[in-house]
Design an enzyme around this catalytic site. Structure first.
Site, mmCIF file in Angstrom:
data_model
loop_
_atom_site.group_PDB
_atom_site.id
_atom_site.type_symbol
_atom_site.label_atom_id
_atom_site.label_comp_id
_atom_site.label_asym_id
_atom_site.label_seq_id
_atom_site.Cartn_x
_atom_site.Cartn_y
_atom_site.Cartn_z
ATOM 1 N N LYS A 1 34.440 -52.736 -53.481
ATOM 2 C CA LYS A 1 34.851 -53.822 -52.587
ATOM 3 C C LYS A 1 34.300 -55.193 -52.993
ATOM 4 C CE LYS A 1 36.975 -51.451 -49.137
ATOM 5 N NZ LYS A 1 36.469 -50.085 -49.220
ATOM 6 N N SER B 1 34.834 -44.639 -56.572
ATOM 7 C CA SER B 1 34.930 -45.951 -55.925
ATOM 8 C C SER B 1 33.652 -46.410 -55.243
ATOM 9 C CB SER B 1 36.080 -45.939 -54.913
ATOM 10 O OG SER B 1 35.931 -44.869 -54.001
ATOM 11 N N GLU C 1 37.760 -58.114 -42.085
ATOM 12 C CA GLU C 1 37.859 -56.888 -41.293
ATOM 13 C C GLU C 1 37.144 -55.804 -42.081
ATOM 14 O OE1 GLU C 1 40.077 -57.654 -43.542
ATOM 15 O OE2 GLU C 1 39.957 -55.736 -44.605
#
Ligand code: PLP
Length: 414
Positions: free
Chosen positions: A107, A395, A129
């Site tokens: 991210k 990830s 968010e």
């Protein structure tokens, strides 16, 4: 108006995908994507689009971005040969280690890029968010680094599931606002962030966390996340002696997967496989596999594959992993599926948790439950394709998932 790509057949879509012609000037990925938004959001998105055109591929911006990736995030992340799993699965298994990126997941590649962009655009505050909390943490960290205040919207259900991340966001200086409307998870949090943005589209920058939403977000996020695939491709050539036979990644909104896949799309000898949350079964409401079980429709500004009933009402979703628990998916994945370039499959909760356990014990790596879906998908594929070279997008790391792992694996519940 140009001829709508709605009418293009699969062969043409495939050729267009290989030639990387998407998105078009309307933000369309073939028939998918675009901008389905209330009029009040048009100026904000136009401004963002102009900013993306002006800065994203500007030499100075790219130099700043690459310096943050290197010195603050710790890129390039490692490519690790998973020696024990390779033996167990009968394939050559490689991990692209986004779990090693600062704050623990991919991210951050997107957050730091967008917050740098926010600064260039003169924003006074950033909103974001979050679902699993990883994008909230990444945005809070990026805002602290760049010097902008940050508000994070998070569903009340997710705040409970991902309690450690709520504390991290607060320590990193962000305000965390609980969202108690709708499904109280990621979808409701995106709605709330969009509502906030409309009230001050010039002073506020909305840092969206996945390759979803209205144009230009799916494109912008893909561009920032493609660093994963560019590095992995190079590392495979050097360390593994060639391209993988297949690259596999988990798909929530689709940002880590599109980041891994995009630089391999033209390498047609490399199969691409996206793994969605199969939840507890194939019934409506039991999973979050929008590509496997969804139908085309509009959600949060974007035309893509969605989990919906026959009246077009969005379905509640279920997954053991908060980060995959979203009823839609990025439009580029919908296109890649329609074009036949990428295939998608679901992995159920128990299988993902089991693969997580196997990865911990075999490789000394605690993956995020999201990433464990990719591992389980890879394990299944490996059994049917012995001797192949598999690249798995890991990830993120699983520390944030400890409350869930306590309730499941550690209590002997799987
Ligand atoms: C958020 C998250 C995901 C899912 O989001 P995508 O946009 O589909 O990548 C997957 N893995 C981890 C570790 C995450 O934090």
């Amino acid at each position: 108006m140009k001829v709508s790509s709605n009418t293009l057949d699969q062969k043409t879509l495939y050729a267009n995908v290989i030639n990387d012609v998407y998105p078009d000037e309307y933000g369309r990925f073939g028939p998918f994507g675009g901008r389905y938004i209330p009029e009040t959001l048009v100026p904000a998105l136009n401004r963002l689009e102009a900013g993306v055109k002006r800065y994203l591929h500007d030499t100075e911006f790219q130099a700043e971005y690459m310096a943050e990736l290197r010195d603050w995030i710790g890129r390039p992340t490692a490519l690790t040969h998973a020696r024990t799993l390779s033996k167990r699965w009968g394939c050559e298994v490689w991990f692209k280690r986004e779990d090693l990126a600062h704050t623990g997941a991919h991210k951050i590649n997107n957050s730091i890029g967008q917050v740098l962009l926010a600064k260039k655009l003169g924003a006074k505050r950033v909103i974001a968010e979050t679902g699993a909390g990883q994008h909230g943490v990444a945005s809070a960290a990026a805002c602290a680094r760049i010097g902008l205040p940050c508000t994070v919207y998070m569903g009340a259900v997710d705040m409970e599931r991902q309690a450690p991340n709520v504390g991290r966001m607060k320590l990193l200086g962000a305000t965390v606002t609980p969202v108690t409307s709708g499904d109280k998870t990621l979808r409701a949090a995106v709605d709330e962030a969009l509502r906030d943005w409309v009230t001050d589209p010039n002073g506020t920058y909305y840092c969206l966390g996945s390759a979803i939403g209205p144009h230009p977000y799916p494109y912008l996020v893909r561009e920032f996340q493609s660093i994963i695939g560019r590095e992995a491709r190079e590392q495979m050539l050097v360390k593994a002696g060639g391209l993988p036979d297949i690259a596999i990644a988990c798909v929530g909104g689709g940002s880590n997967a599109i980041g891994l896949f995009h630089p391999f799309v033209k390498d047609t000898q490399v199969q691409l496989l996206g793994i969605e949350a199969g939840g507890s079964g194939t019934g409506l409401g039991q999973n979050a596999a929008s590509l496997a079980y969804g139908k085309p429709g509009v959600l949060q500004g974007c035309y893509s594959m969605l989990l919906q009933d026959t009246n077009g009402q969005i379905q509640e979703t279920h997954s053991v992993s908060a980060g995959l628990d979203y009823p839609g998916v990025g439009p580029e994945h919908a296109l890649l599926q329609a074009a036949g370039r990428v295939s998608y499959a679901g992995i159920e909760d128990d299988d993902a948790l089991n693969a997580l356990e196997e990865c911990c014990a075999s490789e000394g790596i605690l993956p995020a439950i999201e990433s464990a879906h990719a591992l389980a998908g890879a394990r299944r594929w490996a059994k049917q394709n012995p001797g192949k070279k598999i690249l798995i997008g890991l990830s993120g790391r699983g520390d944030k998932d400890m409350p869930t792992l306590q309730r499941t694996i550690l209590l002997g519940k799987i």
